[in-house]
Design a protein around this motif. Structure first.
Motif, PDB file in Angstrom:
ATOM      1  N   MET A 108       0.883  -1.134   4.858  1.00 46.56           N
ATOM      2  CA  MET A 108       0.964  -0.396   3.608  1.00 46.56           C
ATOM      3  C   MET A 108       2.322   0.289   3.448  1.00 46.56           C
ATOM      4  O   MET A 108       2.942   0.241   2.373  1.00 46.56           O
ATOM      5  CB  MET A 108      -0.156   0.644   3.540  1.00 46.56           C
ATOM      6  N   PHE A 109       2.805   0.915   4.504  1.00 54.38           N
ATOM      7  CA  PHE A 109       4.075   1.638   4.419  1.00 54.38           C
ATOM      8  C   PHE A 109       5.258   0.683   4.279  1.00 54.38           C
ATOM      9  O   PHE A 109       6.188   0.949   3.502  1.00 54.38           O
ATOM     10  CB  PHE A 109       4.263   2.536   5.644  1.00 54.38           C
ATOM     11  N   ILE A 110       5.239  -0.419   5.014  1.00 55.79           N
ATOM     12  CA  ILE A 110       6.350  -1.376   4.930  1.00 55.79           C
ATOM     13  C   ILE A 110       6.468  -1.941   3.526  1.00 55.79           C
ATOM     14  O   ILE A 110       7.540  -1.940   2.910  1.00 55.79           O
ATOM     15  CB  ILE A 110       6.159  -2.508   5.960  1.00 55.79           C
ATOM     16  N   VAL A 111       5.349  -2.424   3.008  1.00 56.36           N
ATOM     17  CA  VAL A 111       5.372  -3.018   1.664  1.00 56.36           C
ATOM     18  C   VAL A 111       5.622  -1.938   0.610  1.00 56.36           C
ATOM     19  O   VAL A 111       6.327  -2.173  -0.374  1.00 56.36           O
ATOM     20  CB  VAL A 111       4.057  -3.768   1.383  1.00 56.36           C
ATOM     21  N   GLY A 112       5.063  -0.752   0.808  1.00 55.91           N
ATOM     22  CA  GLY A 112       5.252   0.335  -0.149  1.00 55.91           C
ATOM     23  C   GLY A 112       6.700   0.760  -0.271  1.00 55.91           C
ATOM     24  O   GLY A 112       7.236   0.886  -1.379  1.00 55.91           O
ATOM     25  N   PHE A 113       7.367   0.978   0.873  1.00 57.74           N
ATOM     26  CA  PHE A 113       8.781   1.347   0.830  1.00 57.74           C
ATOM     27  C   PHE A 113       9.628   0.186   0.326  1.00 57.74           C
ATOM     28  O   PHE A 113      10.639   0.386  -0.354  1.00 57.74           O
ATOM     29  CB  PHE A 113       9.258   1.806   2.206  1.00 57.74           C
ATOM     30  N   GLY A 114       9.210  -1.040   0.665  1.00 56.47           N
ATOM     31  CA  GLY A 114       9.931  -2.201   0.143  1.00 56.47           C
ATOM     32  C   GLY A 114       9.853  -2.276  -1.365  1.00 56.47           C
ATOM     33  O   GLY A 114      10.822  -2.635  -2.039  1.00 56.47           O
ATOM     34  N   ALA A 115       8.701  -1.918  -1.911  1.00 55.11           N
ATOM     35  CA  ALA A 115       8.540  -1.915  -3.371  1.00 55.11           C
ATOM     36  C   ALA A 115       9.487  -0.919  -4.020  1.00 55.11           C
ATOM     37  O   ALA A 115       9.993  -1.144  -5.130  1.00 55.11           O
ATOM     38  CB  ALA A 115       7.090  -1.578  -3.725  1.00 55.11           C
ATOM     39  N   SER A 155       5.230  -6.663  -4.736  1.00 56.90           N
ATOM     40  CA  SER A 155       4.790  -5.878  -3.578  1.00 56.90           C
ATOM     41  C   SER A 155       3.407  -5.282  -3.808  1.00 56.90           C
ATOM     42  O   SER A 155       2.562  -5.266  -2.905  1.00 56.90           O
ATOM     43  CB  SER A 155       5.797  -4.768  -3.274  1.00 56.90           C
ATOM     44  N   ILE A 156       3.175  -4.790  -5.020  1.00 60.51           N
ATOM     45  CA  ILE A 156       1.856  -4.230  -5.341  1.00 60.51           C
ATOM     46  C   ILE A 156       0.788  -5.314  -5.244  1.00 60.51           C
ATOM     47  O   ILE A 156      -0.306  -5.104  -4.695  1.00 60.51           O
ATOM     48  CB  ILE A 156       1.866  -3.592  -6.742  1.00 60.51           C
ATOM     49  N   ALA A 157       1.101  -6.502  -5.768  1.00 65.28           N
ATOM     50  CA  ALA A 157       0.163  -7.619  -5.674  1.00 65.28           C
ATOM     51  C   ALA A 157      -0.104  -7.984  -4.216  1.00 65.28           C
ATOM     52  O   ALA A 157      -1.239  -8.292  -3.832  1.00 65.28           O
ATOM     53  CB  ALA A 157       0.704  -8.825  -6.435  1.00 65.28           C
ATOM     54  N   THR A 158       0.935  -7.928  -3.394  1.00 61.52           N
ATOM     55  CA  THR A 158       0.790  -8.219  -1.963  1.00 61.52           C
ATOM     56  C   THR A 158      -0.162  -7.229  -1.307  1.00 61.52           C
ATOM     57  O   THR A 158      -1.041  -7.615  -0.513  1.00 61.52           O
ATOM     58  CB  THR A 158       2.158  -8.163  -1.268  1.00 61.52           C
ATOM     59  N   MET A 187       3.302 -12.102   5.456  1.00 59.91           N
ATOM     60  CA  MET A 187       4.423 -12.888   5.957  1.00 59.91           C
ATOM     61  C   MET A 187       5.252 -13.465   4.811  1.00 59.91           C
ATOM     62  O   MET A 187       6.484 -13.554   4.894  1.00 59.91           O
ATOM     63  CB  MET A 187       3.917 -14.005   6.872  1.00 59.91           C
ATOM     64  N   ALA A 188       4.588 -13.869   3.734  1.00 58.18           N
ATOM     65  CA  ALA A 188       5.324 -14.360   2.561  1.00 58.18           C
ATOM     66  C   ALA A 188       6.179 -13.251   1.970  1.00 58.18           C
ATOM     67  O   ALA A 188       7.303 -13.495   1.503  1.00 58.18           O
ATOM     68  CB  ALA A 188       4.342 -14.896   1.519  1.00 58.18           C
ATOM     69  N   TRP A 189       5.669 -12.023   1.991  1.00 55.05           N
ATOM     70  CA  TRP A 189       6.436 -10.880   1.487  1.00 55.05           C
ATOM     71  C   TRP A 189       7.704 -10.678   2.316  1.00 55.05           C
ATOM     72  O   TRP A 189       8.778 -10.406   1.765  1.00 55.05           O
ATOM     73  CB  TRP A 189       5.572  -9.624   1.527  1.00 55.05           C
ATOM     74  N   ILE A 190       7.601 -10.837   3.637  1.00 51.30           N
ATOM     75  CA  ILE A 190       8.765 -10.714   4.506  1.00 51.30           C
ATOM     76  C   ILE A 190       9.803 -11.783   4.161  1.00 51.30           C
ATOM     77  O   ILE A 190      11.013 -11.518   4.089  1.00 51.30           O
ATOM     78  CB  ILE A 190       8.361 -10.844   5.988  1.00 51.30           C
ATOM     79  N   VAL A 191       9.327 -13.008   3.935  1.00 52.56           N
ATOM     80  CA  VAL A 191      10.237 -14.105   3.586  1.00 52.56           C
ATOM     81  C   VAL A 191      10.957 -13.815   2.277  1.00 52.56           C
ATOM     82  O   VAL A 191      12.174 -14.027   2.149  1.00 52.56           O
ATOM     83  CB  VAL A 191       9.466 -15.437   3.490  1.00 52.56           C
TER      84      VAL A 191
END
Length: 268
Positions: free
Chosen positions: A178-185, A196-199, A238-242
């Protein structure tokens, strides 16, 4: 009169010598500038190659991990990617445990390298810098994940502290997600924020569905579909990381130049 002419001649010669000396000094100065400029350019080129190579780890690592979840189980007769969770591939006594551990070490090295270059080269973008730090922490934390026992052992009452800690690690990993994707967003543009929200929504939904199978796993009962749900959750992250790595690779020369006007979209 002759004396004046002589003095004028001497002064003229001195001015000529001074001009020659000035030109020599100027040429040396320009050569020095050229050498420094060339060295700086070569250093920048090497640094950029290293940056791109390490960012590419953010593409290789996810592909490796997804491949692990899909193909390592083929070496275990009776295991199904549809009804078995990836954690079982590293379970105590599982025939695939050692291979999973080795491949996980390679995955971790790639992911830490990616997290490090994101953290190292993103200072003006604080949110992106946090993403890099969290990626490294999440990866190192995952390397100490306590293994679960196989289903038959759990059903026979053979559960131990490692099985409890396995669930604790899973919960903490969810928080990392949650934190990784949240800060990435927050780090990149509008389109990446929506993605990112969809992820997060897909990952949390699939994770919640996977959690409903916990009692069946403990009782060694059939769990049709559990492997699909958990693998969708993993593949989504993993797709989000890519996508993140690809966006940073497209950025010009240094991640430090990134701001909210990312290549993925303008600020709203």
């Amino acid at each position: 009169m002759a004396l004046a002419t002589c003095v004028a001649t001497i002064l003229e010669k001195r001015r000529g010598f001074a001009a020659i000396g000035h030109r020599i000094m100027e040429a040396r100065h320009l050569r020095g500038i050229q050498r420094r400029s060339t060295a700086s350019g070569q250093h920048g080129t090497i640094a950029e190659r290293w940056r791109r190579s390490l960012l590419a780890c953010g593409i290789l690592a996810p592909f490796l991990y997804v491949a692990m979840t899909l193909f390592v189980g083929l070496l275990w007769e009776g295991y199904s990617v549809v009804s078995g969770v990836p954690s079982e591939l590293a379970a105590i006594g599982a025939p695939t445990r050692q291979l999973w551990i080795w491949l996980s070490a390679v995955y971790a090295a790639l992911m830490v390298a990616f997290g490090w270059i994101v953290w190292k080269s993103a200072p003006p973008n604080r949110a992106l810098r946090v993403v890099g730090a969290l990626l490294m922490a999440y990866t190192v934390f995952g390397q100490f994940w306590p293994p679960m026992h196989q289903r038959a052992v759990l059903a026979a009452g053979g559960s131990t502290l490692t099985d409890t800690l396995h669930l604790v690690w899973a919960a903490i990993t969810g928080v990392f997600f949650m934190f990784i994707v949240g800060f990435g967003a927050a780090a990149l543009g509008k389109r990446f924020r929506v993605y990112s929200i969809a992820t997060m929504v897909i990952g949390l939904a699939c994770g919640a569905v996977t959690g409903t199978y916990a009692s069946q796993v403990q009782a060694n009962l059939p769990t049709p579909g559990v492997g699909v749900w958990e693998r969708i959750s993993i593949a989504t992250f993993m797709a989000w990381i890519v996508v993140l790595a690809t966006a940073l690779l497209r950025a010009p020369h240094a991640v430090a130049t990134l701001d909210r006007r990312s290549t993925l979209g303008p600020r709203p």
